[in-house]
Design a protein around this motif. Sequence first.
Motif, PDB file in Angstrom:
ATOM      1  N   LYS A   1      -8.685  -0.833 -16.044  1.00 54.04           N
ATOM      2  CA  LYS A   1      -7.340   0.096 -15.963  1.00 54.04           C
ATOM      3  C   LYS A   1      -6.097  -0.863 -16.550  1.00 54.04           C
ATOM      4  CE  LYS A   1      -6.223   0.523 -11.953  1.00 54.04           C
ATOM      5  NZ  LYS A   1      -5.602   0.387 -10.668  1.00 54.04           N
TER       6      LYS A   1
ATOM      7  N   THR B   1       5.555  -0.226  -5.413  1.00 48.18           N
ATOM      8  CA  THR B   1       6.460   0.193  -6.738  1.00 48.18           C
ATOM      9  C   THR B   1       7.925   0.328  -6.245  1.00 48.18           C
ATOM     10  OG1 THR B   1       4.222   1.476  -7.281  1.00 48.18           O
ATOM     11  CG2 THR B   1       6.529   1.958  -8.246  1.00 48.18           C
TER      12      THR B   1
ATOM     13  N   ALA C   1       1.073  -0.146  -0.446  1.00 51.55           N
ATOM     14  CA  ALA C   1       0.048   0.209   0.390  1.00 51.55           C
ATOM     15  C   ALA C   1      -0.810  -1.350   0.495  1.00 51.55           C
ATOM     16  CB  ALA C   1      -0.906   0.987  -0.400  1.00 51.55           C
TER      17      ALA C   1
ATOM     18  N   TYR D   1       3.284  -9.158 -12.229  1.00 50.00           N
ATOM     19  CA  TYR D   1       3.641  -8.503 -11.014  1.00 50.00           C
ATOM     20  C   TYR D   1       4.860  -9.384 -10.635  1.00 50.00           C
ATOM     21  CZ  TYR D   1      -0.816  -6.547  -9.607  1.00 50.00           C
ATOM     22  OH  TYR D   1      -1.844  -5.603  -9.426  1.00 50.00           O
TER      23      TYR D   1
ATOM     24  N   ASP E   1       0.317   1.735 -12.497  1.00 49.50           N
ATOM     25  CA  ASP E   1      -0.886   1.283 -12.160  1.00 49.50           C
ATOM     26  C   ASP E   1      -1.315   0.786 -10.542  1.00 49.50           C
ATOM     27  OD1 ASP E   1      -3.123  -0.600 -11.611  1.00 49.50           O
ATOM     28  OD2 ASP E   1      -2.910  -1.633 -13.689  1.00 49.50           O
ATOM     29  N   ILE E   2      -1.629   1.858 -10.058  1.00 51.06           N
ATOM     30  CA  ILE E   2      -1.636   1.796  -8.475  1.00 51.06           C
ATOM     31  C   ILE E   2      -2.793   2.234  -7.792  1.00 51.06           C
ATOM     32  CG2 ILE E   2       0.928   1.726  -8.192  1.00 51.06           C
ATOM     33  CD1 ILE E   2       0.742   4.592  -7.254  1.00 51.06           C
TER      34      ILE E   2
ATOM     35  N   ARG F   1     -15.289 -12.116 -13.310  1.00 52.08           N
ATOM     36  CA  ARG F   1     -14.010 -12.302 -13.232  1.00 52.08           C
ATOM     37  C   ARG F   1     -13.968 -13.617 -12.500  1.00 52.08           C
ATOM     38  NH1 ARG F   1     -10.159  -7.915 -10.695  1.00 52.08           N
ATOM     39  NH2 ARG F   1     -10.254  -6.859 -12.805  1.00 52.08           N
TER      40      ARG F   1
ATOM     41  N   ALA G   1      -7.895   3.592 -10.404  1.00 54.87           N
ATOM     42  CA  ALA G   1      -9.406   3.192 -10.716  1.00 54.87           C
ATOM     43  C   ALA G   1      -9.882   2.148  -9.759  1.00 54.87           C
ATOM     44  CB  ALA G   1      -9.370   2.641 -12.163  1.00 54.87           C
TER      45      ALA G   1
ATOM     46  N   ARG H   1      -2.980 -15.175 -10.201  1.00 53.09           N
ATOM     47  CA  ARG H   1      -4.226 -15.522 -10.986  1.00 53.09           C
ATOM     48  C   ARG H   1      -3.804 -16.380 -12.144  1.00 53.09           C
ATOM     49  NH1 ARG H   1      -6.498  -9.752 -11.042  1.00 53.09           N
ATOM     50  NH2 ARG H   1      -7.478  -9.298  -8.908  1.00 53.09           N
TER      51      ARG H   1
ATOM     52  N   SER I   1       4.775  -4.239 -10.335  1.00 54.26           N
ATOM     53  CA  SER I   1       4.898  -3.954  -8.839  1.00 54.26           C
ATOM     54  C   SER I   1       5.203  -5.321  -8.135  1.00 54.26           C
ATOM     55  CB  SER I   1       3.405  -3.312  -8.360  1.00 54.26           C
ATOM     56  OG  SER I   1       3.104  -2.232  -9.159  1.00 54.26           O
TER      57      SER I   1
ATOM     58  N   ARG J   1     -14.079  -5.926  -2.714  1.00 52.53           N
ATOM     59  CA  ARG J   1     -13.780  -5.238  -3.774  1.00 52.53           C
ATOM     60  C   ARG J   1     -15.141  -3.853  -4.089  1.00 52.53           C
ATOM     61  NH1 ARG J   1      -9.096  -7.305  -7.675  1.00 52.53           N
ATOM     62  NH2 ARG J   1      -7.870  -8.067  -6.001  1.00 52.53           N
TER      63      ARG J   1
ATOM     64  N   GLY K   1      -1.672   4.429  -2.817  1.00 50.72           N
ATOM     65  CA  GLY K   1      -0.296   4.944  -3.401  1.00 50.72           C
ATOM     66  C   GLY K   1      -0.202   5.845  -4.160  1.00 50.72           C
TER      67      GLY K   1
ATOM     68  N   TYR L   1       0.880  -4.451  -2.005  1.00 49.44           N
ATOM     69  CA  TYR L   1       1.555  -3.984  -3.181  1.00 49.44           C
ATOM     70  C   TYR L   1       2.262  -3.180  -3.031  1.00 49.44           C
ATOM     71  CZ  TYR L   1      -2.656  -6.262  -4.801  1.00 49.44           C
ATOM     72  OH  TYR L   1      -3.887  -7.376  -5.234  1.00 49.44           O
TER      73      TYR L   1
ATOM     74  N   GLU M   1       6.568   3.939  -2.876  1.00 52.23           N
ATOM     75  CA  GLU M   1       5.240   3.845  -2.347  1.00 52.23           C
ATOM     76  C   GLU M   1       4.956   2.348  -2.066  1.00 52.23           C
ATOM     77  OE1 GLU M   1       1.924   2.816  -3.622  1.00 52.23           O
ATOM     78  OE2 GLU M   1       2.845   1.897  -5.367  1.00 52.23           O
TER      79      GLU M   1
HETATM   80  P1  5GP Z   1      -4.990  -6.442  -8.718  1.00 46.39           P
HETATM   81  O1  5GP Z   1      -4.796  -7.421  -7.553  1.00 46.39           O
HETATM   82  O2  5GP Z   1      -6.597  -6.600  -9.032  1.00 46.39           O
HETATM   83  O3  5GP Z   1      -4.262  -6.769  -9.678  1.00 46.39           O
HETATM   84  O4  5GP Z   1      -4.842  -5.067  -8.059  1.00 46.39           O
HETATM   85  C1  5GP Z   1      -5.529  -4.610  -7.049  1.00 46.39           C
HETATM   86  C2  5GP Z   1      -5.341  -3.367  -6.924  1.00 46.39           C
HETATM   87  O5  5GP Z   1      -4.039  -2.892  -6.358  1.00 46.39           O
HETATM   88  C3  5GP Z   1      -5.397  -2.168  -8.229  1.00 46.39           C
HETATM   89  O6  5GP Z   1      -6.121  -1.098  -7.676  1.00 46.39           O
HETATM   90  C4  5GP Z   1      -3.956  -1.936  -8.542  1.00 46.39           C
HETATM   91  O7  5GP Z   1      -3.879  -0.665  -9.357  1.00 46.39           O
HETATM   92  C5  5GP Z   1      -3.336  -1.875  -7.035  1.00 46.39           C
HETATM   93  N1  5GP Z   1      -1.983  -1.791  -7.343  1.00 46.39           N
HETATM   94  C6  5GP Z   1      -1.204  -2.735  -7.963  1.00 46.39           C
HETATM   95  N2  5GP Z   1       0.111  -2.379  -7.904  1.00 46.39           N
HETATM   96  C7  5GP Z   1       0.373  -1.766  -6.863  1.00 46.39           C
HETATM   97  C8  5GP Z   1       1.528  -1.004  -6.226  1.00 46.39           C
HETATM   98  O8  5GP Z   1       2.722  -1.270  -6.574  1.00 46.39           O
HETATM   99  N3  5GP Z   1       0.978  -0.136  -5.310  1.00 46.39           N
HETATM  100  C9  5GP Z   1      -0.180   0.280  -4.979  1.00 46.39           C
HETATM  101  N4  5GP Z   1      -0.200   1.020  -4.112  1.00 46.39           N
HETATM  102  N5  5GP Z   1      -1.333  -0.188  -5.543  1.00 46.39           N
HETATM  103  C10 5GP Z   1      -1.002  -1.170  -6.561  1.00 46.39           C
END
Ligand code: 5GP
Length: 206
Positions: free
Chosen positions: A19, A84, A75, A54, A102-103, A138, A13, A45, A38, A149, A107, A82, A73
């Motif tokens: 999400k 997995t 990215a 995380y 949640d990627i 936020r 998303a 934060r 991940s 973003r 990814g 980030y 994966e």
């Molecule tokens: P946030 O920093 O806001 O937590 O996440 C930023 C973005 O990174 C979000 O779209 C989230 O889904 C994505 N994200 C989180 N974990 C992973 C991961 O392990 N792999 C990938 N490719 N994206 C991730």
Amino acid sequence: MRRNRGNLFVISAPSGAGKTTLCAMLCETFPNVRHSVSYTTRAPRPGETNDVHYTFVYADEFRTMIGKGEFIEWAEVHGNFYGTSRKRIEEMMHAGLDVILDIDVQGAKQMREKVPDSTFVFILPPSMDVLRERLTGRMSDSDEVIRRRLKNAGDEIREYKNYNYVIVNDTLEAALKELISIIIAERVKISKVDRDWIERNFLKEE
Ligand code: 5GP
């Protein structure tokens, strides 16, 4: 019905579509579903806990893990890395649990090649205005982060066609209900059921 292995759900998303909240609610309320934690190089934060939201690592550690092939994966998203963990999802699926990734869309693209029988779900906000409001609200993110973003959101939304399901996150309750319905449907899909169990119990001659 007994299951040999859990299913994999890839959920993407644009940032601010809700999400993460949706995935957290799903794992809290619905049995046998786990979120895959991940690895990231992003700073935590306020309120985020290591190994819960995380696993927070430095960039050199992340690079070493890439070198060892530990990520199924990975990215760069909004300037941070980030990834997995292959081992984490394998262990959960082996235990018969459904796993939620949640990627981001990059990814998801990699997962489509590596695990094509995963289920891909895209979450949309109710509108672009709502997305903007949510991101601005936020307080933990700087103006620069919010701008980046929002710019990325359009590119991410363009990817929706490559997913199996689309959920509009208007109210959390309705979106959660839709997500749970998808998980239930996948559990009873003919391609995912334990055919040996059916053969043994119903079709084997005595
Ligand atoms: P946030 O920093 O806001 O937590 O996440 C930023 C973005 O990174 C979000 O779209 C989230 O889904 C994505 N994200 C989180 N974990 C992973 C991961 O392990 N792999 C990938 N490719 N994206 C991730």
